[in-house]
Each structure stands twice: as structure tokens, then as C-alpha cells.
Enzyme design. Structure first.
Site, PDB file in Angstrom:
ATOM      1  N   ASP A 452      19.292  28.430 -50.421  1.00 32.67           N
ATOM      2  CA  ASP A 452      18.230  28.013 -49.505  1.00 32.67           C
ATOM      3  C   ASP A 452      17.573  26.717 -49.957  1.00 32.67           C
ATOM      4  O   ASP A 452      17.225  25.879 -49.134  1.00 32.67           O
ATOM      5  CB  ASP A 452      17.181  29.123 -49.358  1.00 32.67           C
ATOM      6  N   CYS A 502      19.960  31.858 -59.265  1.00 32.49           N
ATOM      7  CA  CYS A 502      20.711  32.978 -58.674  1.00 32.49           C
ATOM      8  C   CYS A 502      21.439  32.577 -57.392  1.00 32.49           C
ATOM      9  O   CYS A 502      22.059  33.411 -56.747  1.00 32.49           O
ATOM     10  CB  CYS A 502      19.803  34.179 -58.429  1.00 32.49           C
TER      11      CYS A 502
HETATM   12  C1  PEP Z   1      19.517  31.698 -52.355  1.00 32.53           C
HETATM   13  O1  PEP Z   1      18.920  31.360 -51.345  1.00 32.53           O
HETATM   14  O2  PEP Z   1      20.085  30.899 -53.120  1.00 32.53           O
HETATM   15  C2  PEP Z   1      19.578  33.121 -52.750  1.00 32.53           C
HETATM   16  C3  PEP Z   1      19.959  33.490 -53.958  1.00 32.53           C
HETATM   17  O3  PEP Z   1      19.257  34.064 -51.839  1.00 32.53           O
HETATM   18  P1  PEP Z   1      20.072  34.407 -50.496  1.00 32.53           P
HETATM   19  O4  PEP Z   1      21.454  33.805 -50.617  1.00 32.53           O
HETATM   20  O5  PEP Z   1      20.068  35.881 -50.413  1.00 32.53           O
HETATM   21  O6  PEP Z   1      19.244  33.732 -49.431  1.00 32.53           O
HETATM   22 MG    MG Z   2      17.604  32.659 -50.285  1.00 32.59          MG
END
Ligand code: PEP
Ligand code: MG
Length: 569
Positions: A452, A502
Site C-alpha cells: 500500500d 511486511c
Molecule cells: C501492505 O500493504 O504492504 C500489507 C502488508 O498489507 P496488505 O497487502 O494486506 O494490504
Molecule cells: Mg496494506
């Protein structure tokens, strides 16, 4: 015209590795109607439809289970969606009506799938529009089952080329037969690419329509590290690819054998390597593959199929089970990140013009504090016996975090939890990155959601195939934000505020090297990526990673930044 021998097509590296083999164009697939034949009695045709449905169901269940074993539950869910279509009245009702009106079972199935797909295609929401492909695929399988033709065309082998690989097509590829994937469209964060990575199949996406003109059988070299495809390469290039592939295979075996050893850089510093999981099954696989814990539990994945959100007791029980599998390893629970591309049936929300900029993540929890409180309490209940931490997605302002902190402390007091429990941010909104030094005075850690964060920094919707190059890591703009965050985290001298990542960037080896060089100390990724990532880090010294990162901050584009890291590997 087909691209001339020796020519190079440039795309986006979507799954690492290199391979050369015969081109296999997947083609458009299910667009041709079945051959005509006189229809039998209505009941006979209905019975054939029923039999076809049962046959496809059996095949899909088997494939889903195979895929779950190969790539993990989350990927297998795509085939679960296909299974659900077999019970979908929107598809079955028109098929039965057509049979009643005198159509054959196969023609009725074909037409119904085309109609439903056309409706989906007309929807403005891209994720729903993508469902059209699923419907067509299920329709084609149904037709094949009814007419007794091969259920799916002979399993593709060699280098599979497609316009845009659907997640289900990707899921069905057999890593033993498929050497590599090349696609005209597609993006790094699209589900098909995520699956290619978890299956370990090299892939390049976004090559443009030229890729579709490559004749079947032509030797093609796919370089999933550099994001390049060479058509009819020289023998020398193929030879190099073969030996690179062999070296990679050996490296993978060594990495797997050493995956239960901690990852320390060549200069001795420790990097925590954790897993991203979506539920209990993934937890066992993560531990098996050497995860030192869970850096991201996407709680919304546990609620995707639920008509109602589970209550506190059930959530607490599930978390306890996961914690038990982790057996003392840390578990970072992320509060619900519903909204945008993850709508939950149990949490209906009004439609929005720009869902990625809408009410998602913590914004949902702040609008409905009971929801948040339930999750905070459920998590805190396992804190006495297990090392759990909590993080909150999509926080943009300090005030939002302060509110969550207050609810968290209230819940902690009510439950009389005395052990320390860290509360952090999934840092994924540029505003929070810019304000990291302010946040550092009150958060315990930052776990960077680079999927994101990249989407919002580059103003490029994740998963939009036409913007794949903008999302491809490591973007210098994103690296500069990472630096800002790491520096911000260090300003609170009296408290340790650690920084992890992450998002998908964490599992991309060249990006991971740069992140370590910037001061990131924890990386959390799909379990399948852990062994090789750990092994790659062992060969790089902190000083070299720092130098590459410093140069990458000054790079003009992602390719240059990537090359700086690749030079160390
Ligand atoms: C991200 O946005 O990098 C993340 C780890 O969360 P998600 O992919 O679930 O939006
Ligand atoms: Mg995310």
C-alpha cells in the site's frame, strides 16, 4: 509478426529465476462454443448438466487440496471461488432454463457462462470485472466435462505465455512441467504473480502484446531476475541459463537445509525473518519453512467467507491455536483490514467511488469501535501465555493511533494483562511515513506495508496491470520514505522503536538487501520465500548493504536501484 530471433522483450520481473524452453501459448481459452448436436429429452439434458457439475466439483476439490499443499491455503482459495460458482444460481438458473427451452446441456452451460461473464465485465469495479475470467473458465470446464473432451487442455509445459495469467490458471500450473511464465499484461502484486513466486516458477509480466506473437515451440529464455525475455536465444545464452538454473537449484537445496538457522548478515548482525499468514494452516507451513515467527497475521483472511464476524471468544480461540503452533515464536496480529479489495460479507459497507482511498483498515475500526475492541480483547487474552503483538493498518494521523492506544490500554486493564504487549503500526500511508518521528514517541514498532505504501506514493493502484512498472520494487521514492521512517524511529532515544517490513518487498531479495542496508531489522514474507531470503542475507555484509542502499537512494529509477543490490548477490 513474431519477434525476430535473438530479440529481447522487456517486462517486469515478477518471480525470480531463469529458464529456457519451448514457448506454449495459453491462448484465449474458453471462447469457442461446443459443437452442435440434437438435444435429448429435457430430463436427460438436465441429468447431463448435473453429472458435469459433479465431475468438475470433484476435479476442483482435488486441485484445491493439491495447491494448498504446494502453495498454501490463501492461494488455494482461488479454486474455492471456482467451486462456489458451481452452486451459483446466477449461472445455473439460465442454464436450466435454456435446457427447458430445448438446448443441449453443453450449449446451455456455455451460453450461461458467457452471459454471466458479460455482466461481470460490465461492472466498474476491477476486482468484480476480473471474476468474468473465473466464470468463463468454470463454464469451459463444465462444457468439457459434459462433452467428454479432455477436462482441461493438456497440462501446459515449457515456457507458458499468456495475455494475462488468471490466478486460477497460475494455480493449476505444475511446477514440475512449467519452466517459466511470460505474460503480455499483469503486475507484481497481482495474485498470479504471488502464486508464481510461491511455486518457485520464474516469471516476467507486462511484456506487451509482442509476447503473444511468439510462435509455439520457439525456444524462449525467461529471466525473472532482470525482467527480460529473449526470443530464440543463442546456444551460449541458453547454456548460461541452464547453468544459472542448476546453480539456483543447488542454492535452494542448501537454503532449505539451513533454513532453521537464524539469518545473520556476513558481518554478524541479525535480521529477523518472519512469515505472513492468513490463518492456522499457514502457521504450520511457516514454522516448517524456517519462519522465526509471524510478522503479519492478516485477520481479515480468516473472516473472508463468513456471513457474520466471529465474536471475541471464537477469535481468541483461533489466535490461541495459531500461537500454539508457533510454540513460543512471536505472533504479530494485525487488526481487521477490511474494505477496498478485501470486502467482508460480515461487514457490509456502502459503495465508494475510490475504495482504496476510502473507509478501510483502522478507519473501519474507529467508525465501529466495538469491532476494534473485540479484536484487541481477543488478542490480549492470549498475551499472558504467548508473545503476541498487535498492529493497526492504514493509520494516517497520530490522533487515530492515540485513540487505538487508549482502547488498547482500556482492554488491557479490563483483562488485567500485566505482561508488556507491543502495539505498532502497519505503516502504509505516506502521511504516517512523513510523520514517523512523531509516531515514534508513542508506537512500539513500525511494520512497513510496502504494497500500500507503494500504491499511495506512486499513485498507482496495486494490481492494476497497466501500472505494473510503477509498482515494481525497489522504487527510490519508497526507499527514501523507508529511510525517513528508520530515522524517525531512532529519534525517540529513550525507547526502542524497531522497523520491519511486511509488504511483498520484504521477500524480494534485492529489495531486502537494500532494506537491511537502510536499517530495517525484521522482514516478513510468504513462507515459501524464507529459506532463500535467509541464505541470501548471510552472504551480504551490513557495510555493503548500507553502501548499496545509500546509492539506491540517489538512483533515478527502480531498475538502477535493483541492480545495485544484485551486484552484491
Ligand atoms: C501492505 O500493504 O504492504 C500489507 C502488508 O498489507 P496488505 O497487502 O494486506 O494490504
Ligand atoms: Mg496494506
Amino acid at each position: 509478426p513474431p519477434p525476430p530471433p535473438g530479440s529481447t522483450l522487456t517486462g517486469v520481473a515478477a518471480s525470480a529465476g531463469v529458464a529456457a524452453g519451448a514457448a506454449h501459448q495459453l491462448g484465449d481459452g474458453p471462447t469457442k462454443p461446443p459443437p452442435d448436436r440434437p438435444a435429448g429429452a429435457t430430463e436427460d439434458e438436465l441429468a447431463r448438466l448435473q453429472q458435469g457439475l459433479a465431475q468438475v466439483r470433484t476435479a476442483l476439490v482435488a486441485e484445491r487440496d493439491q495447491l494448498a499443499a504446494r502453495a498454501g491455503t490463501r492461494d488455494a482459495e482461488i479454486l474455492g471461488a471456482h467451486l462456489a460458482l458451481l452452486d451459483d444460481e446466477a449461472l445455473l438458473d439460465p442454464a436450466r432454463s435454456a435446457i427447458a427451452a430445448g438446448a443441449t446441456a453443453e450449449r446451455a452451460s456455455f451460453d450461461a457462462a458467457q452471459q454471466v461473464a458479460a455482466v461481470y465485465r460490465g461492472l466498474p469495479e476491477p476486482l468484480l470485472a476480473e471474476r468474468a475470467v473465473d466464470v468463463l473458465e468454470v463454464g469451459a470446464r463444465l462444457v468439457a466435462a459434459i462433452t467428454g473432451t479432455a477436462a482441461v487442455a493438456a497440462a501446459p509445459s515449457g515456457v507458458v505465455i499468456a495475455d494475462e495469467l488468471t490466478p486460477a490458471q497460475a494455480a493449476r500450473l505444475e511446477p514440475e512441467r512449467v519452466l517459466a511464465i511470460a505474460s503480455a499484461r499483469g503486475s507484481v502484486t497481482a495474485h498470479a504473480a504471488i502464486i508464481a513466486r510461491s511455486l518457485g516458477i520464474p516469471a516476467v509480466v507486462g511484456l506487451g502484446r509482442q509476447a503473444l506473437a511468439i510462435a509455439d515451440g520457439t525456444t524462449v529464455l525467461v529471466d525473472g531476475d532482470a525482467g527480460r525475455v529473449v526470443v530464440a536465444p543463442s546456444e551460449q545464452l541458453v547454456g548460461e541459463a541452464v547453468s544459472r538454473r542448476e546453480r539456483r537449484r543447488q542454492r535452494a537445496a542448501v537454503a532449505l537445509a539451513r533454513t532453521h538457522i537464524d539469518a545473520t548478515l556476513a558481518s554478524g548482525e541479525r535480521i529477523e525473518v518472519m512469515a505472513n499468514i492468513g490463518g492456522l494452516e499457514d502457521a504450520a507451513r511457516a514454522v516448517e519453512l524456517g519462519a522465526e515467527g509471524v510478522g503479519l497475521l492478516r485477520t481479515e483472511f480468516m473472516f473472508l467467507e463468513r456471513p457474520e464476524l466471529p465474536g471475541e471468544d471464537e477469535q481468541a480461540a483461533t489466535l490461541l491455536e495459531i500461537a500454539r503452533v508457533l510454540d513460543g515464536r512471536p505472533l504479530i496480529v494485525r487488526t481487521l483490514d477490511a474494505g477496498a479489495d478485501k470486502p467482508l460479507p460480515g461487514l457490509p459497507m456502502p459503495p465508494e467511488a475510490n475504495p482504496f482511498l476510502g473507509v478501510r483498515g483502522v478507519r473501519v475500526g474507529l467508525a465501529q469501535p466495538e469491532l476494534l475492541r473485540t479484536q484487541l480483547r481477543a488478542t490480549l487474552r492470549s498475551a499472558a501465555a504467548h508473545p503476541v503483538k498487535l498492529m493497526v493498518p492504514m493509520v494516517a494521523t497520530l490522533a487515530e493511533f492515540v485513540t487505538v492506544r487508549r482502547l488498547f490500554e482500556e482492554a488491557r486493564a479490563e483483562l488485567a494483562v500485566t505482561v508488556p504487549v507491543e502495539l505498532g503500526l502497519t505503516l502504509e500511508v505516506p502521511a504516517a511515513a512523513v510523520m514517523a518521528d512523531r509516531f515514534a514517541t508513542t508506537v512500539d514498532f513500525f511494520s512497513l506495508g510496502t504494497n500500500d505504501l507503494t500504491q499511495y506514493t506512486l499513485a498507482a493502484e496495486r494490481g492494476n496491470a497497466r501500472l505494473a512498472a510503477l509498482a515494481a520494487p525497489p522504487q527510490p521514492a519508497v526507499l527514501r520514505l523507508v529511510k525517513l521512517i528508520v530515522d524517525g524511529a531512532a529519534t525517540a532515544a529513550d525507547r526502542r522503536c524497531w522497523v520491519g517490513v511486511c509488504g511483498e518487498m520484504a521477500g524480494d531479495i534485492p529489495s531486502a538487501v537494500l532494506l537491511a542496508g537502510l536499517g530495517v531489522t525484521e522482514l516478513s514474507m510468504a513462507p515459501g520465500l524464507i529459506p532463500e531470503l535467509k541464505q541470501a542475507l548471510r552472504d551480504v555484509s551490513l557495510r555493503d548493504a548500507q553502501a548499496a542502499a545509500a546509492a539506491a537512494l540517489e538512483a533515478d529509477d527502480a531498475d538502477t536501484a535493483r541492480q545495485l543490490a544484485l551486484d552484491l548477490l
